[in-house]
Motif scaffolding. Structure first.
Motif, PDB file in Angstrom:
ATOM      1  N   PHE A  93      -9.190   0.365  12.257  1.00  0.00           N
ATOM      2  CA  PHE A  93      -9.681   1.106  11.340  1.00  0.00           C
ATOM      3  C   PHE A  93     -11.219   0.996  11.221  1.00  0.00           C
ATOM      4  CE2 PHE A  93      -5.229   1.847  10.759  1.00  0.00           C
ATOM      5  CZ  PHE A  93      -5.239   2.983  11.107  1.00  0.00           C
ATOM      6  N   TYR A  94     -11.205   0.645  10.099  1.00  0.00           N
ATOM      7  CA  TYR A  94     -12.527   0.256   9.746  1.00  0.00           C
ATOM      8  C   TYR A  94     -12.955  -1.378   9.524  1.00  0.00           C
ATOM      9  CZ  TYR A  94     -17.697  -0.479   8.174  1.00  0.00           C
ATOM     10  OH  TYR A  94     -18.975  -0.866   7.574  1.00  0.00           O
ATOM     11  N   LYS A  95     -13.068  -1.796  10.297  1.00  0.00           N
ATOM     12  CA  LYS A  95     -13.253  -3.890   9.542  1.00  0.00           C
ATOM     13  C   LYS A  95     -12.138  -3.774   9.605  1.00  0.00           C
ATOM     14  CE  LYS A  95     -18.429  -3.708   9.313  1.00  0.00           C
ATOM     15  NZ  LYS A  95     -18.889  -4.129   8.144  1.00  0.00           N
ATOM     16  N   GLY A  96     -10.977  -3.553  10.305  1.00  0.00           N
ATOM     17  CA  GLY A  96     -10.158  -4.023   9.245  1.00  0.00           C
ATOM     18  C   GLY A  96      -8.946  -3.438   8.400  1.00  0.00           C
ATOM     19  N   PHE A  97      -9.441  -2.323   8.050  1.00  0.00           N
ATOM     20  CA  PHE A  97      -9.233  -1.621   6.747  1.00  0.00           C
ATOM     21  C   PHE A  97      -9.062   0.225   7.329  1.00  0.00           C
ATOM     22  CE2 PHE A  97     -11.096  -5.387   4.509  1.00  0.00           C
ATOM     23  CZ  PHE A  97     -10.186  -5.614   4.193  1.00  0.00           C
ATOM     24  N   ASN A  98      -8.089   0.556   6.625  1.00  0.00           N
ATOM     25  CA  ASN A  98      -8.190   2.132   6.496  1.00  0.00           C
ATOM     26  C   ASN A  98      -8.673   2.145   5.046  1.00  0.00           C
ATOM     27  OD1 ASN A  98      -7.611   4.810   6.905  1.00  0.00           O
ATOM     28  ND2 ASN A  98      -4.998   4.012   7.487  1.00  0.00           N
ATOM     29  N   ILE A  99     -10.157   3.634   5.762  1.00  0.00           N
ATOM     30  CA  ILE A  99      -9.906   3.646   4.417  1.00  0.00           C
ATOM     31  C   ILE A  99      -9.922   4.833   3.718  1.00  0.00           C
ATOM     32  CG2 ILE A  99     -12.482   4.467   3.783  1.00  0.00           C
ATOM     33  CD1 ILE A  99     -13.099   1.665   4.291  1.00  0.00           C
ATOM     34  N   SER A 100      -9.721   5.879   4.485  1.00  0.00           N
ATOM     35  CA  SER A 100      -8.856   7.019   4.138  1.00  0.00           C
ATOM     36  C   SER A 100      -7.122   6.596   3.563  1.00  0.00           C
ATOM     37  CB  SER A 100      -8.771   8.014   5.310  1.00  0.00           C
ATOM     38  OG  SER A 100      -9.498   7.965   6.148  1.00  0.00           O
ATOM     39  N   LEU A 156      -9.444  13.154   4.065  1.00  0.00           N
ATOM     40  CA  LEU A 156      -9.635  12.086   4.085  1.00  0.00           C
ATOM     41  C   LEU A 156     -10.062  11.501   5.450  1.00  0.00           C
ATOM     42  CD1 LEU A 156      -8.801  10.312   1.126  1.00  0.00           C
ATOM     43  CD2 LEU A 156     -11.416  11.137   1.165  1.00  0.00           C
ATOM     44  N   THR A 157      -9.102  11.435   5.910  1.00  0.00           N
ATOM     45  CA  THR A 157      -9.161  10.134   7.926  1.00  0.00           C
ATOM     46  C   THR A 157      -9.958  11.920   8.427  1.00  0.00           C
ATOM     47  OG1 THR A 157      -7.226  10.528   7.311  1.00  0.00           O
ATOM     48  CG2 THR A 157      -7.483  10.198   9.433  1.00  0.00           C
ATOM     49  N   ILE A 206       2.461   5.257  -1.041  1.00  0.00           N
ATOM     50  CA  ILE A 206       2.128   4.803   0.170  1.00  0.00           C
ATOM     51  C   ILE A 206       2.910   5.947   1.212  1.00  0.00           C
ATOM     52  CG2 ILE A 206       3.185   3.049   1.398  1.00  0.00           C
ATOM     53  CD1 ILE A 206       2.531   1.654  -1.678  1.00  0.00           C
ATOM     54  N   ALA A 207       4.009   6.077   1.362  1.00  0.00           N
ATOM     55  CA  ALA A 207       4.727   6.666   2.144  1.00  0.00           C
ATOM     56  C   ALA A 207       4.357   7.617   2.259  1.00  0.00           C
ATOM     57  CB  ALA A 207       6.162   7.501   1.347  1.00  0.00           C
ATOM     58  N   GLY A 208       3.942   8.430   1.352  1.00  0.00           N
ATOM     59  CA  GLY A 208       2.957   9.475   2.032  1.00  0.00           C
ATOM     60  C   GLY A 208       1.989   9.999   2.874  1.00  0.00           C
ATOM     61  N   ILE A 209       1.375   8.183   2.739  1.00  0.00           N
ATOM     62  CA  ILE A 209       0.182   7.883   4.084  1.00  0.00           C
ATOM     63  C   ILE A 209       0.922   7.665   5.113  1.00  0.00           C
ATOM     64  CG2 ILE A 209      -1.040   6.139   4.130  1.00  0.00           C
ATOM     65  CD1 ILE A 209      -1.703   6.060   1.400  1.00  0.00           C
ATOM     66  N   ILE A 210       2.401   7.383   5.250  1.00  0.00           N
ATOM     67  CA  ILE A 210       2.814   6.902   6.214  1.00  0.00           C
ATOM     68  C   ILE A 210       3.077   7.516   7.000  1.00  0.00           C
ATOM     69  CG2 ILE A 210       4.918   5.457   7.337  1.00  0.00           C
ATOM     70  CD1 ILE A 210       4.775   3.280   5.033  1.00  0.00           C
ATOM     71  N   VAL A 211       4.042   9.047   6.325  1.00  0.00           N
ATOM     72  CA  VAL A 211       4.322   9.867   6.896  1.00  0.00           C
ATOM     73  C   VAL A 211       2.693  11.058   7.410  1.00  0.00           C
ATOM     74  CG1 VAL A 211       5.733  12.273   6.753  1.00  0.00           C
ATOM     75  CG2 VAL A 211       6.392   9.939   5.567  1.00  0.00           C
ATOM     76  N   ALA A 212       1.666  10.965   6.587  1.00  0.00           N
ATOM     77  CA  ALA A 212       0.503  11.771   7.465  1.00  0.00           C
ATOM     78  C   ALA A 212       0.326  11.247   8.517  1.00  0.00           C
ATOM     79  CB  ALA A 212       0.098  11.704   6.127  1.00  0.00           C
ATOM     80  N   ASP A 213       0.222   9.663   9.353  1.00  0.00           N
ATOM     81  CA  ASP A 213      -0.397   9.456   9.610  1.00  0.00           C
ATOM     82  C   ASP A 213       0.416   9.005  11.404  1.00  0.00           C
ATOM     83  OD1 ASP A 213      -3.263   6.881  10.353  1.00  0.00           O
ATOM     84  OD2 ASP A 213      -1.297   6.388  10.743  1.00  0.00           O
ATOM     85  N   TYR A 214       1.827   9.042  10.629  1.00  0.00           N
ATOM     86  CA  TYR A 214       2.515   8.118  12.207  1.00  0.00           C
ATOM     87  C   TYR A 214       2.922   9.901  12.585  1.00  0.00           C
ATOM     88  CZ  TYR A 214       6.816   6.959  14.633  1.00  0.00           C
ATOM     89  OH  TYR A 214       7.622   6.503  15.880  1.00  0.00           O
ATOM     90  N   ALA A 215       3.210  11.057  11.346  1.00  0.00           N
ATOM     91  CA  ALA A 215       4.084  11.993  11.902  1.00  0.00           C
ATOM     92  C   ALA A 215       3.316  12.962  12.354  1.00  0.00           C
ATOM     93  CB  ALA A 215       5.249  12.214  10.711  1.00  0.00           C
ATOM     94  N   ILE A 216       2.183  13.262  11.432  1.00  0.00           N
ATOM     95  CA  ILE A 216       1.648  14.625  11.581  1.00  0.00           C
ATOM     96  C   ILE A 216       0.296  14.137  12.719  1.00  0.00           C
ATOM     97  CG2 ILE A 216      -0.613  15.841  10.380  1.00  0.00           C
ATOM     98  CD1 ILE A 216       1.781  16.022   8.183  1.00  0.00           C
ATOM     99  N   LEU A 228       3.614  13.967  -2.064  1.00  0.00           N
ATOM    100  CA  LEU A 228       3.499  15.037  -1.731  1.00  0.00           C
ATOM    101  C   LEU A 228       1.809  15.584  -1.903  1.00  0.00           C
ATOM    102  CD1 LEU A 228       6.166  17.741  -3.449  1.00  0.00           C
ATOM    103  CD2 LEU A 228       5.786  17.031  -1.535  1.00  0.00           C
ATOM    104  N   MET A 229       1.572  14.850  -2.671  1.00  0.00           N
ATOM    105  CA  MET A 229      -0.140  15.012  -3.294  1.00  0.00           C
ATOM    106  C   MET A 229      -0.697  13.895  -2.172  1.00  0.00           C
ATOM    107  SD  MET A 229      -0.753  14.686  -7.071  1.00  0.00           S
ATOM    108  CE  MET A 229       0.512  13.319  -7.649  1.00  0.00           C
ATOM    109  N   SER A 230       0.337  12.680  -1.411  1.00  0.00           N
ATOM    110  CA  SER A 230      -0.821  11.367  -0.574  1.00  0.00           C
ATOM    111  C   SER A 230      -0.595  12.383   1.101  1.00  0.00           C
ATOM    112  CB  SER A 230      -0.213  10.561  -0.919  1.00  0.00           C
ATOM    113  OG  SER A 230       0.982  10.472  -0.274  1.00  0.00           O
ATOM    114  N   ILE A 231      -0.407  13.131   1.623  1.00  0.00           N
ATOM    115  CA  ILE A 231      -0.494  13.870   2.008  1.00  0.00           C
ATOM    116  C   ILE A 231      -1.566  14.472   2.787  1.00  0.00           C
ATOM    117  CG2 ILE A 231       1.216  15.059   4.251  1.00  0.00           C
ATOM    118  CD1 ILE A 231       3.561  14.192   2.346  1.00  0.00           C
ATOM    119  N   PRO A 232      -1.874  15.770   1.921  1.00  0.00           N
ATOM    120  CA  PRO A 232      -3.092  16.503   2.424  1.00  0.00           C
ATOM    121  C   PRO A 232      -4.395  15.991   2.397  1.00  0.00           C
ATOM    122  CG  PRO A 232      -1.796  17.115   0.341  1.00  0.00           C
ATOM    123  CD  PRO A 232      -1.043  16.119   0.956  1.00  0.00           C
TER     124      PRO A 232
END
Length: 228
Positions: free
Chosen positions: A166-173, A219-220, A136-146, A210-214
């Motif tokens: 996003f898509y009908k209120g859900f972030n599919i990625s 997926l995005t 979850i932290a990786g997703i936040i960093v990837a979305d907000y920072a990158i 580390l795995m969630s960021i790339p």
């Protein structure tokens, strides 16, 4: 009452110092137990009972109980209560939020692992929580920072159909990232043959982060057309 901003800053500065002190205390006690007994004891209450008299043990354990209570209130109660009352502001007050979180905390029963020993508690429960929060932290960093370059569209945060719908209120990625990462982190428990699975599990927060960021970035890009 003081400036709310200054109070928040003091709190944010003080909490890491307090948490680090508690962790350092635990590490020092574990090291001392290794030198004295020949084996590492993670539970400081056992050391107190074993090496002190009742006259000293009782006040020390009372102080330790208040320390643990203080730490857990700040780290495990306050954040989820804020999440609840911000999600349902018209229905929940602070008191109701505290009651709900307390009931949920008891229902989860993390304390039951402690009955099997301090090491089992920390090794199992903390690794599990880390495996959940790391991605979850990786997703936040990837979305907000990158992706968003540390920029936030404040207006769209409060509208139903905006940038963060996003898509009908859900972030599919984000959802797919979690679905893919979780089995990898807990592959040893799920009996999934993955190389270095034991190390991935032991470092569950960092490996998930580390795995969630790339994966989220990939997926995005693939699901960009499904944003809304």
């Amino acid at each position: 009452m003081g400036n709310p901003l200054s109070i928040m800053i003091v709190g944010q500065i003080g909490l890491p110092i307090f948490y680090t002190t508690v962790v350092g205390y635990g590490a020092i006690m574990a090291g001392i137990s290794k030198e004295i007994t020949g084996s590492v004891t993670y539970d400081p209450t056992l050391l107190v009972v074993k090496f002190t008299t009742y006259l000293f043990a009782i006040p020390i354990l009372i102080a330790y109980a208040f320390t643990m209570l203080n730490t857990n209130i700040f780290s495990n109660v306050v954040p989820p209560v804020y999440d609840l009352i911000n999600t349902f502001p018209s229905k929940l007050s602070w008191i109701r939020g505290v009651i709900i979180v307390s009931i949920l905390g008891i229902a989860v029963g993390a304390w039951s692992l402690y009955l099997k020993g301090a090491y089992t508690y920390f090794d199992t429960w903390i690794a599990f929580i880390s495996g959940l929060l790391g991605p979850i932290a990786g997703i936040i960093v990837a979305d907000y920072a990158i992706l968003r370059k540390f920029k936030i569209n404040l207006h769209d945060v409060f509208v139903r159909k905006g940038e963060y719908t996003f898509y009908k209120g859900f972030n599919i990625s984000a959802i797919l990232t979690l679905i893919i990462i979780f089995p990898i982190i807990f592959s040893t428990q799920l009996h999934i043959p993955i190389p270095f699975s034991i190390y991935i599990y032991k470092m569950s927060w960092m490996s998930g982060f580390l795995m969630s960021i790339p994966l989220y970035l990939l997926l995005t890009k693939l699901f960009d057309k499904y944003k809304r």
